[in-house]
Design an enzyme around this catalytic site. Structure first.
Site, short mmCIF file in Angstrom:
data_model
loop_
_atom_site.label_atom_id
_atom_site.label_comp_id
_atom_site.label_asym_id
_atom_site.label_seq_id
_atom_site.Cartn_x
_atom_site.Cartn_y
_atom_site.Cartn_z
N ASP A 158 0.81 -1.21 0.00
CA ASP A 158 0.00 0.00 0.00
C ASP A 158 0.86 1.28 0.00
OD1 ASP A 158 -2.34 1.59 0.29
OD2 ASP A 158 -2.16 1.54 2.47
N GLU A 373 3.08 -8.20 7.14
CA GLU A 373 1.81 -8.79 6.73
C GLU A 373 1.93 -9.86 5.65
OE1 GLU A 373 -0.81 -5.48 5.88
OE2 GLU A 373 -0.78 -4.82 7.96
C1 E9O Z 1 0.01 -2.29 5.91
C2 E9O Z 1 0.17 -0.86 5.52
O1 E9O Z 1 1.18 -0.75 4.56
N1 E9O Z 1 -1.13 -2.46 6.78
C3 E9O Z 1 -2.37 -1.93 6.23
C4 E9O Z 1 -2.21 -0.42 6.05
C5 E9O Z 1 -3.48 0.33 5.57
O2 E9O Z 1 -3.63 1.50 5.91
C6 E9O Z 1 -1.13 -0.26 5.00
O3 E9O Z 1 -0.93 1.06 4.60
O4 E9O Z 1 -4.27 -0.25 4.87
C7 E9O Z 1 -3.54 -2.34 7.01
C8 E9O Z 1 -3.84 -3.79 6.83
C9 E9O Z 1 -5.16 -4.10 7.43
C10 E9O Z 1 -5.40 -5.55 7.51
C11 E9O Z 1 -6.61 -5.83 8.37
C12 E9O Z 1 -7.75 -6.32 7.59
C13 E9O Z 1 -8.91 -6.63 8.46
C14 E9O Z 1 -10.09 -7.08 7.64
C15 E9O Z 1 -11.28 -7.30 8.44
#
Ligand code: E9O
Length: 558
Positions: A158, A373
């Protein structure tokens, strides 16, 4: 300013078939001035260049003094993204895979001393399932819907895939017999020294040393460093190579429930960052570095994670000098089940080797983060991460190792190998959006679950909400400044409780807003910053500042 040209030919291969490294680039066609260091994407107004995927070419002239003739001359590129090939006067001198770590080569044979030299650098930003980070190129096979040659590239992460020569390029000299590497390990003198037979091992005892301390532990004298001066004398000609290596004296230890620096329990209160800013993209910029450290201090952040790739050495130098703790992350972001094959693993190990070699002497670095992740819930993740973590531990047995997990404790196959559990959580954002009242239920259940299963300390390495600076609503709706503050505070209540048990850190996602690919949930980038992309505070930044400084002040008054 270098001369720059992107290869827009259909296969992106004109530069190679026409051997552009053999002549000044301006003889091959139109060139534009391009700053180094910088990403090339946001410099011009050309949409095609911003989105460009393929080979870009840089060149410049460089004068090599005739005094250098009897020295070893090295060309070093602090980083270029992603594949790089380098020629000096038409002779290929080096190439490198990977976007965030330095590479260098001795160039005496290609260099013309006492003359102007032509330095040509080709950089390709194409990501694939085998790169770190991984990405995929999509070709459109539907001529009715897409123009000829249309393709796009998506990354499994992202943030925007900024590219170019991101950090400094330098020519430097050493004597012909030179110091190649130094590893400094600080330990209590009472513990025995293990000698490695293929290396020169020496030990020095410093009595009553001044320890390296995070600034949150010692506001007056943080980040104390010594300098080790090493001299290597060539007995044949009397030449001396002198190398000055800074280091700090501090210990890191961890138990089931604690992280200790200098045998004192340490609580990380900080942020995850990005290398990202207007115009420069991921290009090195000193004013930006200085501003970021000022804002980290303003926030009271005593640590940051180099999400999701190794940062510039100039940034790491500031962390060392200012006593800011760093979780040093590899570019292993977005590793899915299909990126866990033997070739992927080999590259990941190579990257860990380069990263540890670069940062091993840094007192600020207290944890290696091997990934962010990954699909750790697949069986493939077990062997893959066991290998990466075992390998990293062999390279550096002194620091704990982890990776940031977005899977769950009951399905994760890789957390068993880490020393400290890192989790990214988004209750009331990516699930139950708008409902911070669920946080008091879901967050403790989850964090307790991780700790109870693995019996390790836990750090929340991401939590946050997208927030449009200047958008205000009461009651607090998602995307408003009020909601970001409310959401973060709902987590803090849980943190305060678990802090007494096994939680050893909290990090907001993210320090500042940053650029991403186009997506319907990304309005000109990810807006989860406490600060805007211009590094000015949103409302939540003030709350974090109050919280973090309250923790620091309580710590320093006892
Ligand atoms: C990694 C980061 O680079 N984590 C993401 C961040 C975001 O803002 C991103 O910028 O999206 C979040 C990952 C969220 C995963 C949880 C999903 C839950 C689904 C119910």
């Amino acid at each position: 300013m270098w001369n720059f040209r992107a290869d827009f030919s259909p296969g992106r291969n004109d530069g190679f078939s026409n051997e552009w490294w053999k002549f000044p680039l301006k003889k091959t066609g139109n060139v534009i001035p391009m700053p180094v260091p910088s990403s090339f994407n946001d410099i011009t107004t050309d949409f095609k260049l911003r989105e460009y995927v393929g080979w870009v070419w840089y060149d410049r002239e460089v004068y090599a003094s005739s005094d250098w003739r009897n020295k070893r001359v090295v060309l070093r590129i602090d980083s270029a993204h992603y594949f790089t090939q380098v020629w000096l006067n038409g002779v290929e001198v080096m190439s490198h895979v990977g976007g965030h770590l330095p590479f260098e080569a001795k160039v005496n044979d290609a260099l013309k001393f006492g003359q102007i030299n032509l330095l040509t650098v080709a950089v390709n930003n194409t990501l694939s399932p085998l790169t770190l980070p991984p990405g995929t190129v999509h070709y459109a096979n539907d001529p009715k819907s897409y123009p000829p040659g249309y393709f796009t590239m998506t990354g499994q992460f992202d943030f925007f895939n900024y590219a170019g020569i991101h950090r400094s390029v330098r020519l430097y000299t050493t004597p012909t017999v030179y110091v190649d590497d130094i590893t400094i390990i600080t330990k209590n003198a009472s513990r025995s020294q293990v000698a490695q037979s293929d290396r020169l091992v020496n030990s020095i005892t410093i009595s009553n040393p001044t320890l390296w301390r995070p600034y949150s532990e010692d506001l007056k004298n943080p980040g104390y460093q010594y300098t080790l001066k090493v001299e290597l004398r060539n007995s044949m000609n009397g030449e001396i190579d002198v190398y000055r290596q800074k280091f700090g004296i501090r210990t890191i230890r961890w138990t089931d429930t604690q992280l200790l620096i200098n045998d004192k329990p340490f609580y990380c209160h900080g942020v995850a960052k990005h290398e990202d800013s207007d115009i420069r993209g991921k290009g090195l910029d000193y004013p930006l570095i200085a501003r970021d450290f000022n804002m980290l201090n303003w926030l009271g952040a005593n640590c940051f994670r180099t999400s999701h790739y190794p940062y510039a050495e100039e940034i790491m130098d500031q962390a060392d000098a200012q006593g800011v703790v760093v979780f040093d992350e590899s570019p292993g972001v977005g590793i899915s089940k299909t990126n866990m094959g033997p070739e992927n693993l080999k590259h990941h190990l190579d990257v860990m080797k380069e990263l540890v070699r670069r940062d091993k002497n840094r007192p600020s670095v207290i944890i290696w983060s091997v990934a962010n992740e990954p699909q750790s819930n697949y069986d493939e993740a077990r062997d893959y991460f066991k290998s990466v973590i075992d390998f990293t531990r062999k390279l550096d047995p002194t620091r704990p190792i982890s990776f940031a997990d977005a899977q769950n404790y009951d399905t994760c196959k890789a957390a068993q190998f880490v020393d400290i559990i890192f989790v990214n959580r988004y209750y009331s954002w990516y699930s139950d959006m708008g409902h911070t009242e669920v946080v008091a239920y879901q967050l403790p259940e989850n964090l307790n679950g991780w700790h109870n299963k693995f019996k390790k300390p836990v750090i929340i390495t991401e939590y946050g909400a997208d927030t449009i600076s200047g958008l205000h609503t009461e009651p607090a709706n998602p995307f408003s400044e009020e909601y970001q503050a409310k959401m973060l505070e709902s987590y803090h209540k849980v943190f305060d409780d678990l802090k007494k048990k096994f939680l050893v850190g909290e990090m907001v996602w993210n320090f500042a807003d940053f650029m991403t690919d186009y997506a319907v949930n990304r309005v000109n980038g990810n807006k989860k910053g406490l600060l805007t992309r211009q590094r000015q505070p949103k409302a939540a930044a003030h709350r974090i500042r109050e919280r973090y400084w309250r923790i620091i002040n309580a710590n320093n008054s006892t």
